[in-house]
Design a protein around this motif. Sequence first.
Motif, PDB file in Angstrom:
ATOM      1  N   ALA A   1       0.838  -1.199   0.000  1.00  0.00           N
ATOM      2  CA  ALA A   1       0.000   0.000   0.000  1.00  0.00           C
ATOM      3  C   ALA A   1       0.871   1.247   0.000  1.00  0.00           C
ATOM      4  CB  ALA A   1      -0.932  -0.010   1.200  1.00  0.00           C
ATOM      5  N   ARG A   2       1.954   1.204   0.770  1.00  0.00           N
ATOM      6  CA  ARG A   2       2.884   2.336   0.782  1.00  0.00           C
ATOM      7  C   ARG A   2       3.448   2.588  -0.618  1.00  0.00           C
ATOM      8  NH1 ARG A   2       8.147   2.577   0.301  1.00  0.00           N
ATOM      9  NH2 ARG A   2       8.337   0.300   0.423  1.00  0.00           N
ATOM     10  N   ILE A   3       3.871   1.521  -1.298  1.00  0.00           N
ATOM     11  CA  ILE A   3       4.457   1.674  -2.630  1.00  0.00           C
ATOM     12  C   ILE A   3       3.424   2.197  -3.622  1.00  0.00           C
ATOM     13  CG2 ILE A   3       5.615   0.491  -4.523  1.00  0.00           C
ATOM     14  CD1 ILE A   3       6.569  -1.604  -2.453  1.00  0.00           C
ATOM     15  N   LEU A   4       2.209   1.640  -3.577  1.00  0.00           N
ATOM     16  CA  LEU A   4       1.156   2.101  -4.489  1.00  0.00           C
ATOM     17  C   LEU A   4       0.849   3.578  -4.276  1.00  0.00           C
ATOM     18  CD1 LEU A   4      -1.306  -0.936  -4.367  1.00  0.00           C
ATOM     19  CD2 LEU A   4      -0.024  -0.141  -6.369  1.00  0.00           C
ATOM     20  N   ARG A   5       0.795   4.004  -3.031  1.00  0.00           N
ATOM     21  CA  ARG A   5       0.543   5.422  -2.752  1.00  0.00           C
ATOM     22  C   ARG A   5       1.672   6.285  -3.292  1.00  0.00           C
ATOM     23  NH1 ARG A   5      -1.965   5.495   3.469  1.00  0.00           N
ATOM     24  NH2 ARG A   5      -3.828   4.220   3.007  1.00  0.00           N
TER      25      ARG A   5
END
Length: 515
Positions: free
Chosen positions: A22-26
């Motif tokens: 989720a961090r990477i996608l954001r």
Amino acid sequence: MHALCSVRAVEDALGIQIPNNARILRNIIEGIQYVQDHVVHFYHLHALDWVDVVSALQADPKATSDLAQSISDWPKSSTDYFATVKAKLEAYVNSGQLGPFANAYWGHPAYKLPPEANLMAVAHYLEALDWQRDVIRAHALLGSKNPHLQTYLVGGMASPIDPNSQSAINADTLARLKDLFGRAREFVEKVYLPDVLAVAPFYLDWAGIGGGVGNFLSYGDFADSNGTPWIPQGYILGKDLSKVYPLDQQQVKEYVTRSWYDTKDEKAGLHPWDGETRPRYTGPKPPYEFLETDQKYTWMKAPRLDEQPMEVGPLARMLVAYANGHQRVQEVVNAVLGTLGVGPEVLFSTLGRTAARCIETVVMAEKLIGWVDELAASMKGGDLKIHAWEGWDPSKWPAEAKGWGHTEAPRGALGHWIHIKDQKIFNYQAVVPSTWNCSPRDANGVSGPYEAALLGTPIADPAKPLEVLRTIHSFDPCMACGVHLLDAQGREILNVAVDSANGFVSPLLKFRGRV
């Protein structure tokens, strides 16, 4: 960006940690937004403050081609290509309908570019329209749509990751993202950056205009797996790059001394957790309480950090990163300054603000594919988690909680503050980038960045204040609800009507066509 801030505010209040994916996608979603937004800002919202479109009709396409090829190997630079653009522009003019180039101050004495440079810029303006529409398809892949992405959730993301599913993020998705980001980087490096470096030498006097308050704030963003923000957090005072001060969001206050809002004590600032937004206006009906204009003059509040006004945005981020020792930012900043033959002091200006946005776009465009590779490595390792579902158990929430969600939107530091009581929102306040930059005077009479930046601005023709637009546009304002334009005698020169039924502003802003 508001969606991201809102979920972060709740996550902070409830202590929810999002999964690595989720961090990477954001990071990816926000990063391509930076690149697209900055290019759109330069070409479609700011370049025409420096570029005289009508002057381009006098350009020699062969000379324009020579100029373009001298600064970049971008393929669209032939004589025939620029002749076609010139013919298209002539058709606009001859028809009496300039289209996107209408409502401007063409022929203004403050324009300095030769016709060939103007024609090159017009060509790239048109190219950027197609380019930005293409690269932002990344948001459709990861967020369903642009703008207003649909996949942000408290606790993570709603974009499924599954290498074996055609309806989820898979290897094909990553390949398409890398292709889009490669095209994004090519345009930034071969068109945007060369154009800025070509235009800037004609306007070096603007390196001494529009300095503003001299204080710069960055909330930091784009965390790595250890939680370290790639864009550093902190603030600078008095244009002093020798020290970056640590940020304490508890020191943020908003004043309404000069704003049209009610409050118990107009001389006291409120932290957003305790903030109020109570407009002092009842409209054209009994009791006919209209706006006070003797001491108040805006719908904008006056945010302060430890009682100091702060500029936010690309210049603030790049200065904080530069002063903080960010290697790549320092390399690109020094390269740009070296090409122009100037020192870092020019960054504190209208021209510096414009250059900083381009510098940030260069380093961001480089970073995007690395995040895609990071996501690919996570998927290859078997990690497909996108959401911390365990955080969504209201029975385990505290009776009362406060959270701060922050990000660095393209325009600058954006913060949401939430106060939750009994599983419901008790208070919610947002302090947005244009509130920081468009801040009015506070209880101590101290001006905000826009006001300070305009002091001493030379204006050749008060009826056509192109120079004012240059500085204000360099901040990239978002001011649909806060626009009040008067001349020196107090006469209204702009009237903006809002069509509430259809959700748009009408007519188009006649003051250079945009704000």
